[in-house]
Scaffold this motif. Structure first.
Motif, PDB file in Angstrom:
ATOM      1  N   GLY A  18       0.789  -1.218   0.000  1.00  0.00           N
ATOM      2  CA  GLY A  18       0.000   0.000   0.000  1.00  0.00           C
ATOM      3  C   GLY A  18       0.826   1.274   0.000  1.00  0.00           C
ATOM      4  O   GLY A  18       0.281   2.372   0.082  1.00  0.00           O
ATOM      5  N   ALA A  19       2.159   1.120  -0.120  1.00  0.00           N
ATOM      6  CA  ALA A  19       3.047   2.285  -0.085  1.00  0.00           C
ATOM      7  C   ALA A  19       3.166   2.946  -1.449  1.00  0.00           C
ATOM      8  O   ALA A  19       3.039   2.307  -2.488  1.00  0.00           O
ATOM      9  CB  ALA A  19       4.434   1.874   0.402  1.00  0.00           C
ATOM     10  N   SER A  20       3.462   4.222  -1.417  1.00  0.00           N
ATOM     11  CA  SER A  20       3.746   4.992  -2.623  1.00  0.00           C
ATOM     12  C   SER A  20       5.097   4.561  -3.179  1.00  0.00           C
ATOM     13  O   SER A  20       6.099   4.509  -2.452  1.00  0.00           O
ATOM     14  CB  SER A  20       3.781   6.482  -2.266  1.00  0.00           C
ATOM     15  N   PHE A  21       5.149   4.279  -4.478  1.00  0.00           N
ATOM     16  CA  PHE A  21       6.405   3.936  -5.144  1.00  0.00           C
ATOM     17  C   PHE A  21       7.394   5.091  -5.007  1.00  0.00           C
ATOM     18  O   PHE A  21       8.570   4.883  -4.700  1.00  0.00           O
ATOM     19  CB  PHE A  21       6.115   3.625  -6.620  1.00  0.00           C
ATOM     20  N   LEU A  22       6.936   6.301  -5.199  1.00  0.00           N
ATOM     21  CA  LEU A  22       7.775   7.495  -5.092  1.00  0.00           C
ATOM     22  C   LEU A  22       8.426   7.593  -3.715  1.00  0.00           C
ATOM     23  O   LEU A  22       9.641   7.725  -3.593  1.00  0.00           O
ATOM     24  CB  LEU A  22       6.940   8.747  -5.368  1.00  0.00           C
ATOM     25  N   VAL A  23       7.636   7.503  -2.667  1.00  0.00           N
ATOM     26  CA  VAL A  23       8.154   7.636  -1.302  1.00  0.00           C
ATOM     27  C   VAL A  23       9.146   6.520  -0.998  1.00  0.00           C
ATOM     28  O   VAL A  23      10.214   6.758  -0.429  1.00  0.00           O
ATOM     29  CB  VAL A  23       6.994   7.660  -0.279  1.00  0.00           C
ATOM     30  N   ALA A  24       8.823   5.290  -1.402  1.00  0.00           N
ATOM     31  CA  ALA A  24       9.716   4.153  -1.152  1.00  0.00           C
ATOM     32  C   ALA A  24      11.047   4.342  -1.876  1.00  0.00           C
ATOM     33  O   ALA A  24      12.113   4.068  -1.310  1.00  0.00           O
ATOM     34  CB  ALA A  24       9.047   2.857  -1.582  1.00  0.00           C
ATOM     35  N   CYS A  25      11.010   4.814  -3.109  1.00  0.00           N
ATOM     36  CA  CYS A  25      12.241   5.027  -3.875  1.00  0.00           C
ATOM     37  C   CYS A  25      13.093   6.126  -3.265  1.00  0.00           C
ATOM     38  O   CYS A  25      14.314   5.989  -3.152  1.00  0.00           O
ATOM     39  CB  CYS A  25      11.915   5.359  -5.322  1.00  0.00           C
ATOM     40  N   GLU A  26      12.468   7.206  -2.875  1.00  0.00           N
ATOM     41  CA  GLU A  26      13.221   8.312  -2.282  1.00  0.00           C
ATOM     42  C   GLU A  26      13.862   7.913  -0.957  1.00  0.00           C
ATOM     43  O   GLU A  26      14.955   8.348  -0.638  1.00  0.00           O
ATOM     44  CB  GLU A  26      12.326   9.524  -2.093  1.00  0.00           C
ATOM     45  N   ALA A  27      13.198   7.065  -0.193  1.00  0.00           N
ATOM     46  CA  ALA A  27      13.718   6.640   1.101  1.00  0.00           C
ATOM     47  C   ALA A  27      14.888   5.672   0.961  1.00  0.00           C
ATOM     48  O   ALA A  27      15.668   5.507   1.896  1.00  0.00           O
ATOM     49  CB  ALA A  27      12.609   6.007   1.930  1.00  0.00           C
ATOM     50  N   SER A  28      15.020   5.046  -0.211  1.00  0.00           N
ATOM     51  CA  SER A  28      16.048   4.017  -0.358  1.00  0.00           C
ATOM     52  C   SER A  28      17.078   4.305  -1.434  1.00  0.00           C
ATOM     53  O   SER A  28      17.921   3.482  -1.716  1.00  0.00           O
ATOM     54  CB  SER A  28      15.374   2.688  -0.688  1.00  0.00           C
ATOM     55  N   ASP A  29      17.009   5.450  -2.081  1.00  0.00           N
ATOM     56  CA  ASP A  29      17.929   5.792  -3.158  1.00  0.00           C
ATOM     57  C   ASP A  29      17.855   4.762  -4.291  1.00  0.00           C
ATOM     58  O   ASP A  29      18.853   4.354  -4.856  1.00  0.00           O
ATOM     59  CB  ASP A  29      19.360   5.928  -2.629  1.00  0.00           C
ATOM     60  N   ALA A  30      16.655   4.331  -4.615  1.00  0.00           N
ATOM     61  CA  ALA A  30      16.421   3.355  -5.679  1.00  0.00           C
ATOM     62  C   ALA A  30      16.730   3.966  -7.050  1.00  0.00           C
ATOM     63  O   ALA A  30      16.696   5.185  -7.205  1.00  0.00           O
ATOM     64  CB  ALA A  30      14.968   2.887  -5.637  1.00  0.00           C
ATOM     65  N   PRO A  31      17.009   3.107  -8.058  1.00  0.00           N
ATOM     66  CA  PRO A  31      17.357   3.609  -9.391  1.00  0.00           C
ATOM     67  C   PRO A  31      16.135   4.043 -10.198  1.00  0.00           C
ATOM     68  O   PRO A  31      15.755   3.430 -11.193  1.00  0.00           O
ATOM     69  CB  PRO A  31      18.050   2.409 -10.037  1.00  0.00           C
ATOM     70  N   ALA A  32      15.469   5.087  -9.739  1.00  0.00           N
ATOM     71  CA  ALA A  32      14.290   5.619 -10.424  1.00  0.00           C
ATOM     72  C   ALA A  32      14.402   7.138 -10.429  1.00  0.00           C
ATOM     73  O   ALA A  32      14.831   7.740  -9.441  1.00  0.00           O
ATOM     74  CB  ALA A  32      13.017   5.179  -9.709  1.00  0.00           C
ATOM     75  N   ASP A  33      14.038   7.736 -11.549  1.00  0.00           N
ATOM     76  CA  ASP A  33      14.104   9.189 -11.680  1.00  0.00           C
ATOM     77  C   ASP A  33      12.724   9.810 -11.505  1.00  0.00           C
ATOM     78  O   ASP A  33      11.726   9.254 -11.961  1.00  0.00           O
ATOM     79  CB  ASP A  33      14.645   9.578 -13.062  1.00  0.00           C
ATOM     80  N   PHE A  34      12.690  10.950 -10.865  1.00  0.00           N
ATOM     81  CA  PHE A  34      11.452  11.694 -10.658  1.00  0.00           C
ATOM     82  C   PHE A  34      11.710  13.153 -10.960  1.00  0.00           C
ATOM     83  O   PHE A  34      12.801  13.665 -10.733  1.00  0.00           O
ATOM     84  CB  PHE A  34      10.956  11.547  -9.209  1.00  0.00           C
ATOM     85  N   GLY A  35      10.711  13.816 -11.482  1.00  0.00           N
ATOM     86  CA  GLY A  35      10.814  15.245 -11.773  1.00  0.00           C
ATOM     87  C   GLY A  35       9.881  16.016 -10.880  1.00  0.00           C
ATOM     88  O   GLY A  35      10.143  16.234  -9.709  1.00  0.00           O
ATOM     89  N   CYS A  36       8.720  16.364 -11.409  1.00  0.00           N
ATOM     90  CA  CYS A  36       7.769  17.220 -10.703  1.00  0.00           C
ATOM     91  C   CYS A  36       7.107  16.538  -9.503  1.00  0.00           C
ATOM     92  O   CYS A  36       6.653  17.195  -8.598  1.00  0.00           O
ATOM     93  CB  CYS A  36       6.687  17.692 -11.661  1.00  0.00           C
ATOM     94  N   GLN A  37       7.007  15.222  -9.524  1.00  0.00           N
ATOM     95  CA  GLN A  37       6.389  14.405  -8.478  1.00  0.00           C
ATOM     96  C   GLN A  37       4.882  14.580  -8.371  1.00  0.00           C
ATOM     97  O   GLN A  37       4.271  14.176  -7.387  1.00  0.00           O
ATOM     98  CB  GLN A  37       7.063  14.639  -7.126  1.00  0.00           C
ATOM     99  N   SER A  38       4.267  15.189  -9.382  1.00  0.00           N
ATOM    100  CA  SER A  38       2.819  15.372  -9.339  1.00  0.00           C
ATOM    101  C   SER A  38       2.111  14.829 -10.574  1.00  0.00           C
ATOM    102  O   SER A  38       0.937  15.074 -10.767  1.00  0.00           O
ATOM    103  CB  SER A  38       2.480  16.852  -9.148  1.00  0.00           C
TER     104      SER A  38
END
Length: 92
Positions: A18-38
């Protein structure tokens, strides 16, 4: 806990169901890129290679926007998805 596998690197990430992919990636330095986040820039467009049923359903606007950045039918915006089970993704 669900496992997210990044097909392009082989990296895995354990995520609370049930977690946000964005939040999980940011918390773990995962290999995913994000820009505006919206959900309006397309930087985080992913192709779900396996486990698409384990993601929260995409709303019409997200799916339409993701389709502008990938012709893959399983394209999603990483900043908008919720992980409910194991999934394998790669950048679009």
């Amino acid at each position: 806990m669900p496992i997210v596998t990044f097909a392009h690197t082989g990296t895995t990430l354990e995520v609370e169901a049930g977690a946000s992919f964005l939040v999980a990636c940011e918390a773990s330095d995962a290999p995913a890129d994000f820009g505006c986040q919206s959900g309006v820039c397309g930087v985080c467009t992913l192709v779900v290679e396996a486990g698409s049923d384990n993601l929260g359903p995409g709303i019409e606007e997200e799916l339409e926007f993701a389709s502008q950045f990938s012709s893959e039918p399983t394209a999603r915006l990483g900043c908008q998805i919720v992980v409910n089970g194991d999934v394998t993704v790669r950048p679009a």
